[in-house]
Design an enzyme around this catalytic site. Structure first.
Site, mmCIF file in Angstrom:
data_model
loop_
_atom_site.group_PDB
_atom_site.id
_atom_site.type_symbol
_atom_site.label_atom_id
_atom_site.label_comp_id
_atom_site.label_asym_id
_atom_site.label_seq_id
_atom_site.Cartn_x
_atom_site.Cartn_y
_atom_site.Cartn_z
ATOM 1 C CG HIS A 128 2.411 7.579 2.031
ATOM 2 N ND1 HIS A 128 2.130 6.482 2.804
ATOM 3 C CD2 HIS A 128 3.700 7.916 2.298
ATOM 4 C CE1 HIS A 128 3.212 6.154 3.518
ATOM 5 N NE2 HIS A 128 4.169 7.014 3.228
ATOM 6 C CD GLU A 178 -2.588 0.634 6.722
ATOM 7 O OE1 GLU A 178 -1.543 0.392 6.100
ATOM 8 O OE2 GLU A 178 -3.172 1.731 6.653
ATOM 9 C CD GLU A 214 1.014 2.801 3.624
ATOM 10 O OE1 GLU A 214 0.301 2.083 4.352
ATOM 11 O OE2 GLU A 214 0.690 3.940 3.276
ATOM 12 C CB THR A 224 -5.694 5.047 3.995
ATOM 13 O OG1 THR A 224 -4.837 5.790 3.141
ATOM 14 C CG2 THR A 224 -5.942 3.695 3.386
ATOM 15 C CD GLU A 267 -1.086 6.088 0.308
ATOM 16 O OE1 GLU A 267 -1.424 6.239 1.486
ATOM 17 O OE2 GLU A 267 -0.224 5.259 -0.032
#
Ligand SMILES: [Fe+2]
Ligand SMILES: [Fe+2]
Length: 393
Positions: free
Chosen positions: A262, A135, A173, A229, A226
């Protein structure tokens, strides 16, 4: 962010740069290596160069006339994509989940956080640290989005819908790495300096998503990522809960829900591309899957472990945070989400691409079953992030 898989080669590991002569004086070199490992000492001898370099790179693969498609979608993106951003005032901020340094109970809250974190095993922290580092390399991802022809932010403050999305997405983010970083700092469980070094190395190396300045490839990549994650942060939330740390579970779960939002936006862009240009989009999807989705932090390095990313991925796979099965599941999900099986009017090449992507997830699963069937050698490796304690990979 997400990980790769140790059991299946979903990324290539670029070679380390060849040895270079020291530019430092012998005296300075000796003084600075008094408290370093031999690996670190060797690194100190090198002039600056990225620790990981990618040598074969394709650029500008989208035909120039297709740039017009993205220009013509400006209004559509305004109406359909920007709506997935949350107004800042309605967004959570890292401080909502962390001890308040101004409050009287600050020390008590920190103590409580540290007590809870003691219940969590080291291997979980390896994965959480890897997630946080991924990240934290956000500058690289914003750069990646701004490599894409037709949608890049031309000025840094461009008013196009695409540019506004990219900046606001980045701003959302940014809270993820920030929150995880502060949590890990306060936990006292990890070697922050080694983690900070890894972040600096990673941002210096960049990433190689193989998206070739091509927004078709770029938005397929981000759709996949996305979702990856969302899955991995969701799993670290689940495991934190199992270890009795509800606060950490809430932190990871909150980040996961952002990733989900997202994912919805990026998959919607690709859905639109399938509507406008099914042939070009299905071929882009097949191309991306043939090249394999490399993970954002695949060039990760801590100054010590040349295969750090593989080791981190291996722990994530073992804990079930992100696995080969997840990779196949994401692909299957996207194939369903974009209704690939029902695409019609494709060219011969388009048909081939359609067949390839529709059968790929079951092939990945079969391959993975075979890999799992083989006796896996259990070994341990020291992770600098955890003061070089040995972790099973
Ligand atoms: Fe994130
Ligand atoms: Fe994300």
């Amino acid at each position: 962010m997400a990980l790769s898989l140790n059991s299946m080669t979903y990324f290539s590991s670029p070679k380390l740069p060849s040895k270079t002569l020291s530019l430092r004086s012998p005296a300075a070199y000796m003084a600075s290596t008094l408290h370093t490992t031999s690996k670190e000492a060797e690194n100190l001898k090198k002039p600056y160069c990225p620790p990981r370099e990618v040598h074969i790179q394709v650029t500008h693969s989208m035909p120039t006339q297709k740039v017009e498609i993205f220009k013509s979608l400006e209004g559509w993106a305004e109406q359909n994509i920007l709506v997935y951003l949350k107004p800042v005032e309605k967004c959570w901020q890292p401080q909502d989940f962390l001890p308040d340094p101004e409050s009287e109970g600050f020390y008590e809250q920190v103590k409580e956080l540290r007590e809870k974190s003691k219940e969590i095993p080291d291997d979980y922290f390896v994965v959480l640290v890897g997630d946080m580092i991924t990240e934290e390399a956000l500058p690289t991802y914003q750069t990646m989005l701004n490599t894409l022809d037709g949608v890049r932010d031309e000025t840094g403050a461009s008013l196009t819908s695409w540019a506004r999305w990219t900046r606001a997405w980045t701003a959302e983010e940014n809270r993820h790495g920030d929150l995880l970083n502060k949590y890990l700092y306060l936990s006292g469980r990890v070697d922050m300096k080694q983690i900070e070094r890894t972040i600096q190395y990673l941002i210096g190396s960049g990433m190689d998503p193989k998206t070739e300045n091509n927004p078709y490839l770029g938005f397929i990549y981000t759709s996949f990522q996305e979702r990856a994650t969302f899955i991995s942060h969701g799993n670290t939330a689940r495991l934190a809960k199992e270890h009795g740390d509800m606060k950490l579970a809430q932190i990871c779960g909150t980040i996961a829900s952002d990733e989900r939002r997202h994912e919805t936006a990026y998959t919607k862009i690709v859905e639109k591309l399938f509507e406008i240009d099914p042939d070009g989009t299905v071929m882009a999807l097949a191309d991306m899957m043939r090249k394999k989705i490399s993970m954002p932090a695949h060039l990760m390095y801590d100054g010590q472990d040349d295969t750090l990313f593989e080791h981190f991925s291996s722990v994530a796979q073992r804990l079930g945070v992100y696995t080969a099965k997840d990779y196949a599941d994401i692909l299957e999900f996207l194939v369903g989400r974009w209704d690939i099986e029902k695409l019609t009017g494709l060219s011969g090449e388009g048909h081939k691409a359609q067949d390839f992507v529709c059968s790929l997830s079951s092939r990945i699963r079969r391959l993975e079953e075979r890999v799992q069937g083989r006796a896996k050698q259990v070994s341990t490796v020291p992770f600098s992030w955890l003061f070089s304690r040995e972790i099973k990979v």
